[in-house]
Design a protein around this motif. Sequence first.
Motif, mmCIF file in Angstrom:
data_model
loop_
_atom_site.group_PDB
_atom_site.id
_atom_site.type_symbol
_atom_site.label_atom_id
_atom_site.label_comp_id
_atom_site.label_asym_id
_atom_site.label_seq_id
_atom_site.Cartn_x
_atom_site.Cartn_y
_atom_site.Cartn_z
ATOM 1 N N ASP A 187 5.194 17.433 -3.601
ATOM 2 C CA ASP A 187 5.702 17.050 -2.291
ATOM 3 C C ASP A 187 5.957 18.302 -1.445
ATOM 4 O OD1 ASP A 187 8.397 16.321 -0.529
ATOM 5 O OD2 ASP A 187 6.945 14.699 -0.625
ATOM 6 N N GLN A 188 5.856 18.144 -0.123
ATOM 7 C CA GLN A 188 6.056 19.289 0.757
ATOM 8 C C GLN A 188 7.470 19.851 0.662
ATOM 9 O OE1 GLN A 188 4.941 18.049 4.700
ATOM 10 N NE2 GLN A 188 2.750 18.061 4.257
ATOM 11 N N ALA A 225 9.279 19.873 -2.112
ATOM 12 C CA ALA A 225 9.596 20.164 -3.510
ATOM 13 C C ALA A 225 10.121 21.588 -3.652
ATOM 14 C CB ALA A 225 8.361 19.963 -4.374
ATOM 15 N N THR A 226 11.057 21.775 -4.569
ATOM 16 C CA THR A 226 11.611 23.086 -4.889
ATOM 17 C C THR A 226 11.431 23.351 -6.374
ATOM 18 O OG1 THR A 226 13.816 22.186 -5.326
ATOM 19 C CG2 THR A 226 13.322 22.860 -3.047
ATOM 20 N N ALA A 227 11.657 24.600 -6.765
ATOM 21 C CA ALA A 227 11.514 24.943 -8.176
ATOM 22 C C ALA A 227 12.487 24.153 -9.043
ATOM 23 C CB ALA A 227 11.739 26.448 -8.357
ATOM 24 N N ALA A 228 13.707 23.927 -8.531
ATOM 25 C CA ALA A 228 14.693 23.168 -9.300
ATOM 26 C C ALA A 228 14.231 21.732 -9.516
ATOM 27 C CB ALA A 228 16.042 23.196 -8.584
ATOM 28 N N LYS A 229 13.674 21.096 -8.475
ATOM 29 C CA LYS A 229 13.210 19.720 -8.611
ATOM 30 C C LYS A 229 12.035 19.626 -9.571
ATOM 31 C CE LYS A 229 14.737 18.227 -4.024
ATOM 32 N NZ LYS A 229 14.318 17.697 -2.698
ATOM 33 N N VAL A 230 11.176 20.613 -9.551
ATOM 34 C CA VAL A 230 10.028 20.578 -10.465
ATOM 35 C C VAL A 230 10.488 20.822 -11.895
ATOM 36 C CG1 VAL A 230 7.793 21.601 -10.992
ATOM 37 C CG2 VAL A 230 8.481 21.284 -8.622
ATOM 38 N N LEU A 231 11.495 21.669 -12.092
ATOM 39 C CA LEU A 231 12.045 21.837 -13.437
ATOM 40 C C LEU A 231 12.628 20.526 -13.950
ATOM 41 C CD1 LEU A 231 13.780 25.338 -13.328
ATOM 42 C CD2 LEU A 231 11.635 24.717 -14.436
ATOM 43 N N ALA A 232 13.251 19.757 -13.047
ATOM 44 C CA ALA A 232 13.731 18.432 -13.444
ATOM 45 C C ALA A 232 12.567 17.540 -13.858
ATOM 46 C CB ALA A 232 14.522 17.799 -12.298
ATOM 47 N N ALA A 279 0.852 -1.193 0.000
ATOM 48 C CA ALA A 279 0.000 0.000 0.000
ATOM 49 C C ALA A 279 0.884 1.237 0.000
ATOM 50 C CB ALA A 279 -0.924 0.017 1.220
ATOM 51 N N THR A 280 0.639 2.120 -0.958
ATOM 52 C CA THR A 280 1.380 3.381 -1.029
ATOM 53 C C THR A 280 0.575 4.540 -0.462
ATOM 54 O OG1 THR A 280 0.572 3.645 -3.300
ATOM 55 C CG2 THR A 280 2.745 2.666 -3.010
ATOM 56 N N GLU A 281 -0.727 4.555 -0.731
ATOM 57 C CA GLU A 281 -1.602 5.602 -0.189
ATOM 58 C C GLU A 281 -2.329 5.028 1.021
ATOM 59 O OE1 GLU A 281 -4.169 6.913 -3.275
ATOM 60 O OE2 GLU A 281 -2.546 7.559 -4.598
ATOM 61 N N ILE A 282 -1.994 5.531 2.204
ATOM 62 C CA ILE A 282 -2.488 4.924 3.436
ATOM 63 C C ILE A 282 -3.472 5.856 4.127
ATOM 64 C CG2 ILE A 282 -0.394 3.576 3.730
ATOM 65 C CD1 ILE A 282 0.569 5.545 5.773
ATOM 66 N N GLU A 283 -4.424 5.246 4.802
ATOM 67 C CA GLU A 283 -5.417 5.975 5.585
ATOM 68 C C GLU A 283 -5.497 5.339 6.972
ATOM 69 O OE1 GLU A 283 -7.055 8.619 4.798
ATOM 70 O OE2 GLU A 283 -6.556 8.769 2.670
ATOM 71 N N GLN A 331 2.402 9.627 -12.234
ATOM 72 C CA GLN A 331 2.111 9.692 -10.803
ATOM 73 C C GLN A 331 3.352 10.053 -10.004
ATOM 74 O OE1 GLN A 331 0.424 5.915 -9.796
ATOM 75 N NE2 GLN A 331 -1.607 6.405 -10.567
ATOM 76 N N ARG A 332 4.479 9.465 -10.360
ATOM 77 C CA ARG A 332 5.714 9.768 -9.625
ATOM 78 C C ARG A 332 6.148 11.208 -9.828
ATOM 79 N NH1 ARG A 332 10.009 4.768 -9.538
ATOM 80 N NH2 ARG A 332 8.582 3.134 -8.815
ATOM 81 N N LEU A 333 6.053 11.696 -11.065
ATOM 82 C CA LEU A 333 6.424 13.086 -11.318
ATOM 83 C C LEU A 333 5.488 14.033 -10.595
ATOM 84 C CD1 LEU A 333 7.326 12.948 -15.125
ATOM 85 C CD2 LEU A 333 8.889 13.000 -13.186
ATOM 86 N N ARG A 334 4.216 13.707 -10.597
ATOM 87 C CA ARG A 334 3.245 14.551 -9.916
ATOM 88 C C ARG A 334 3.485 14.535 -8.406
ATOM 89 N NH1 ARG A 334 -1.417 16.258 -12.077
ATOM 90 N NH2 ARG A 334 -1.336 14.601 -13.658
ATOM 91 N N THR A 335 3.770 13.359 -7.864
ATOM 92 C CA THR A 335 4.040 13.262 -6.432
ATOM 93 C C THR A 335 5.273 14.060 -6.049
ATOM 94 O OG1 THR A 335 3.027 11.062 -6.350
ATOM 95 C CG2 THR A 335 4.513 11.657 -4.555
#
Length: 892
Positions: A563-564, A566-573, A96-100, A555-559
């Motif tokens: 992510d909390q 996340a930075t602008a550089a990581k999103v540019l990647a 399980a990746t998405e947990i509740e 999904q991985r790129l969106r996650t």
Amino acid sequence: MSGPFDPLREQLATAAEAFAGDGILPGMVDDVERALAEELEIFPVCHHSPASALAMVRRLREKQPKVIYLELCEDLRPVLDELVNCRLPVALQAFATEIEGFPPEWAPLSVIAPITEASAEYQAIAYALETPGVEIVLVDRSVDHVFQWEPRERGDDKVVDTVGVEIGDLRPRFAELEEHLLHHGKVRHWSEWWDQYVEQPLSGADYDTYRQVMVLIGSLFRRLRPHGNEVDEDRERYMWTRMREHLAATGADPSTCLYVCGAFHAASPVMGEHLDITPRSETRWLYGLIPSSHSQIESQFGLAPGSVSIASATWDKSVQRTGVTPFQLGSKRKGRAKPPAAPQPVTDRLSGFLRQPPSLDSFDEAELLGWCVDIVRLARRNGYQSSTADAIAVYETSILLAGMRNRKRPTPYDFQDAAVTCIEKDVVPGRRDVRRLCEIMLGGDRIGQVGYDSLPPLARDILDRLAPLGLDLQKRTLSRALMNLDANPELVPCSDLLWMLRYLLPEGAVKPIMGSRVLGERSIQESWDLWLGKHQRDLIELGYEGVTVEQVLEQRLRTAAWDQKATAAKVLAAVEDSILFLGSRRFTDELGARAVELLSAERTVDDAPEVLRRIRRLLAYYRSAGNGLPGWCQAFVTTGYAHYCTLLPTAFIDEESGVRQVGAMLGFLFSMESLALSLGCDRAQLELAVQQSHPEVPAKVALLWTAKFQLGLLSMAGLRALADDLLDNPLVVPSVPLYVSGFVQALESAPVLTSFVVEVLSNAFGRLPDDVLIPWLPQLITALRNEAPELVPSLVREAGRTFPGTLAAVDAWVPPWSAQAAPPSATPVVAGPVSDLLAAHPAATDAVAAVLGCTGEWRQGGDDDGAAAGHPEVASLLAAHPETAGAVAALL
């Protein structure tokens, strides 16, 4: 009324009174009697025990139960049907990746339950699935309840690792007892003790004896740990609750059922009690099979290396010796089944078993001889200089060690120790030592495989899409794929898929040997090393994340982008990866908008170098594509221009902002300036930011000077004067390497200053004495290596163009920046078309003079001593290079 175990109880009570004075030993007999008196027959097992597997096969053929209750997570039941397509060992898995309902830091959650052929539970599963009319019911906690029962008082920095579930986790629950048993048993680890004192004596025992001994051992371990059994007792209540519910719902006769559990649970004092079971959480669990191996099982459950392989070899040998036909999935039993045997009354088998001396099995000389010959042959293949003499030495040493350890027959562990002593000596010539070679010879690290039909949809889709390569990708050996994408355009989808798999799977699963994938480029030919069979587990777990590779990648790129941390550089990647692998303009624009949002919210400039590098690459890609810049790119440039202008004064004085970060900020501002201004930005904002900056660190001071030069607030002459002052001031000279570091960082935004940096370094080496120059050379090299390693090559190239190429030319060489102006009386007269051209177009000359730092007024004609009209420095420059003036005159 006396019971069958009363004589044994009296004997153990007498022993307890003599040795301990407590009721542990008589209580063990009570546990055995209670377990055997239960109407629902309890079959105690130990995991990966050939003796348990043999007893299970015999009991199943004799009893032929209609219902088998198995100690395994109840929601794993549907996965059992897929075992028929697998090669053991494999493991049942819940993921399980998405947990509740659980702490977020626990994600992802995973439970695995390994299955080997030499285990009682596999024999029970194979019997139930292959025999018509037999039902198998899993009764242990669901995987959701496994984590519900995990303690929550964990630090934020801790996570829950993969939970391993096995039937019959039978070993002492505290180190003192285990150490005592190992010491007095003259063995090194628990697996060897179990093989010597339980496995071998029980391998030939009848079912009643086996059952009573296993319950007795389970009771011993429970009673030696009187506290801390609460979780185990709740598990036992859970299982009995599920079994009572099933019996009530189906009306099954308990006498036709069999309850398979670990010996520890078979001696439970809460047998038959009820538990109120809580509902499951909202977590969405995914179930499947993953390949396992002997070494993975040993590592996960703390077993000795090689113990599972030895157990497998012992199982094969026991099957041949006893003639028992084990149950196997995929081989339906034929013929009429024998009627089940009538139940026999319970009798005391323990008294006789415990009083009899250790079993003196016949010495299997042929087996030991075969081992000795095989290990010598295998050792020679792996670089050892072994011979027949070593085989004889191993044989004799094995017998000697067995005798020293009170064993009539050498065990595989005795043989291992003898082989290490006689063959390995003090050198390991290859990758494998002798102990590892013994494990390979006795069974090896058997690795399981999940069949195609039992793979998740994503894994099957990957194999289907790679079918045009014509390779067997399920085999565990390395495969090489060669693709000519121009000659075989049908292989282009395979190439696209392989690049996505390289991004998603661990290193080694797919590896490009030739070819690359970068923005704006496509390979014509590619070569790949494919090892998907070895990484089947990673491929299967990838299937838990989605139905197609493209979906998982998105999904991985969106996650990562949301992510909390996340930075602008990581999103540019992530933007770059989406362009390379997905080609979805909509999704790329969505990620780009997220990058703009994060950039405007950042309060530090730590990622400025990476932001500059990635946005430059993306802008170049979009410009070369010819479709214009997308809206998010334009917004990123304008937002970044305003953002970095705002943060620039603070970054210049902030100690936590390095010179590299400030240099990258200036690189962004000046290299993007024309685009930013065309999109509506105001250059006055940058000028104001530079004017408000007052750094004190030498490298940042140098950066500020270059920024003022690029804005026109400082001339080249003024910049040269500041650099000269550094070399003339003895208090500042030790810091010159730091200033040079700042000048080099400025090349990020102003490559035109490369010749100026070469000039500064040349002047330093030419003017400073050795006692000053030599001490700060290491500092200069360190500063350049740490702060600007990628910019140094441009300096080297510029120096190569500036300095003479031969030693003979050095003496006559005059640096272009230090050419002295001739005296006014010697100033030649420059007349003719060139002077007329310069006089007719003074703006061009004024611009060149400003770049050279020259000031003065235009003069018409000459003076009394015949000096040339115009500025003497300009006249000197023309006189020093007459061929240039002549060439221009010839054109006119």
